[in-house]
Write a protein that holds these residues in place. Structure first.
Motif: not given
Length: 358
Positions: A246-260
């Motif tokens: 769950g935390a990883g999915v939340g992080f991917l919300w912002y880390n997906s290309y291009p990363a914030q």
């Protein structure tokens, strides 16, 4: 902690009886961790931008990465924070496998935070020395392995993913073996964290896979049916796995290309250490080579590259870790990322399938 408060009330309020089920608490953990991570992530990104705490990009890396300099980093702070907060609501802290895994994750979190702090905030490009990191990592892993064996959480047997019985008893050497698994996992994940979303994808698939295996390992009837070692209270690791996903999915919300935002060592070292400890606490050290195949390949590519250059003065890859090799071959960054994700999903499904091969 909320579990320990609400579940005892089930004798008076039957609705609270639902907290006894690991499956319910795991689904709840995933939902809570995802929401907390997304909400907290935005706040954290804004804070890092305001303070101008950005990523330092290696000057010998691909030129396309130079534009990433200054992107907020240390996203592992809100990943691990979301996991811990979620566990306070959903976890049963009477589980020894859970406590040992959390201990390793938090120890590596402190190490990663210190390393990122020196690099990003103090502008010390070296951070914690390589020797200092390894000493901290091995000390933590050896203590975790010793506690696990000393208090009967795990035995010293080594199991193959394709055989019903153990293949060898490592006795006291097992603790050293455990240390190499945990430290290797931590550093392999750290090496993988080089492209937007590249590391968190396999982290999520690996955690989900290990969570399923942990549930089976901690369930006496299921473990007997599948011919896998039964480990008391290992099922609680499923709740931790769901929190990581769950935390990883939340992080991917912002880390997906291009990363914030980037994960930083505070995230990669701690999550990698947690995954390695997962494998140890469920007696799947050898199967973890398949589950975390992406991490293994990334680490091996670096070892081969360094070894080849020292022995032959020649490089095997255009650049290591291997994801940079594909970038320099002309693959767009998103294509490298998604293809590595696909491989990770394939390996996860293959790993679960081995449970029926014993």
């Amino acid at each position: 902690m909320l579990y320990h408060f609400l579940y005892p009330l089930s004798q008076e309020i039957s609705a609270f009886n639902i907290f006894r089920y690991i499956t319910f608490r795991s689904f709840a953990a995933f939902l809570i961790a995802t929401i907390v991570s997304i909400v907290w992530g935005q706040v954290f990104i804004n804070f890092m931008k305001k303070k101008q705490f950005g990523q330092v990009v290696r000057d010998d890396g691909p030129e396309s990465h130079f534009k990433k300099a200054g992107t907020p980093t240390m996203g592992g702070v809100f990943i691990i924070g979301s996991i811990i907060l979620t566990l306070l609501f959903t976890a049963n802290f009477n589980s020894k496998p859970l406590l040992i895994t959390l201990g390793v994750m938090l120890s590596y979190f402190v190490l990663g935070f210190l390393d990122d702090y020196l690099k990003v905030l103090k502008k010390n490009t070296d951070g914690v020395s390589a020797k200092g990191k390894l000493l901290w990592q091995f000390a933590t892993a050896i203590i975790a392995g010793w506690i696990g064996v000393k208090y009967g959480v795990i035995d010293t047997e080594l199991y193959s993913p394709f055989l019903k019985d153990s293949i060898i008893n490592l006795h006291t050497i097992y603790i050293l073996f455990v240390a190499f698994v945990i430290v290797g996992s931590s550093n392999a994940v750290n090496l993988t964290d080089g492209l937007d979303g590249l590391a968190i994808g396999p982290i999520v698939t690996s955690a989900a896979t290990l969570g399923i295996i942990a549930y089976a390992t901690g369930h006496k009837e299921i473990s007997e049916y599948l011919f896998i070692p039964y480990i008391e209270s290992a099922g609680e690791l499923t709740v931790l796995a769901a929190s990581i996903v769950g935390a990883g999915v939340g992080f991917l919300w912002y880390n997906s290309y291009p990363a914030q935002i980037f994960m930083g060592d505070v995230g990669s070292l701690s999550l990698g250490g947690a995954l390695g400890t997962f494998a140890v606490m469920t007696k799947n050290e050898l199967l973890f080579v398949v589950i975390g195949g992406i991490f293994v390949v990334e680490a091996v590519s670096v070892i081969l590259q360094v070894g080849s250059y020292k022995l032959r003065k020649k490089r095997i890859f255009k650049m290591a870790p291997i994801h940079h090799h594909f970038e320099l071959k002309g693959w767009p960054e998103p294509k490298v990322i998604v293809r590595f994700w696909i491989i990770s999903i394939f390996l996860a499904i293959l790993s679960i399938a081995t449970l029926k091969m014993r």
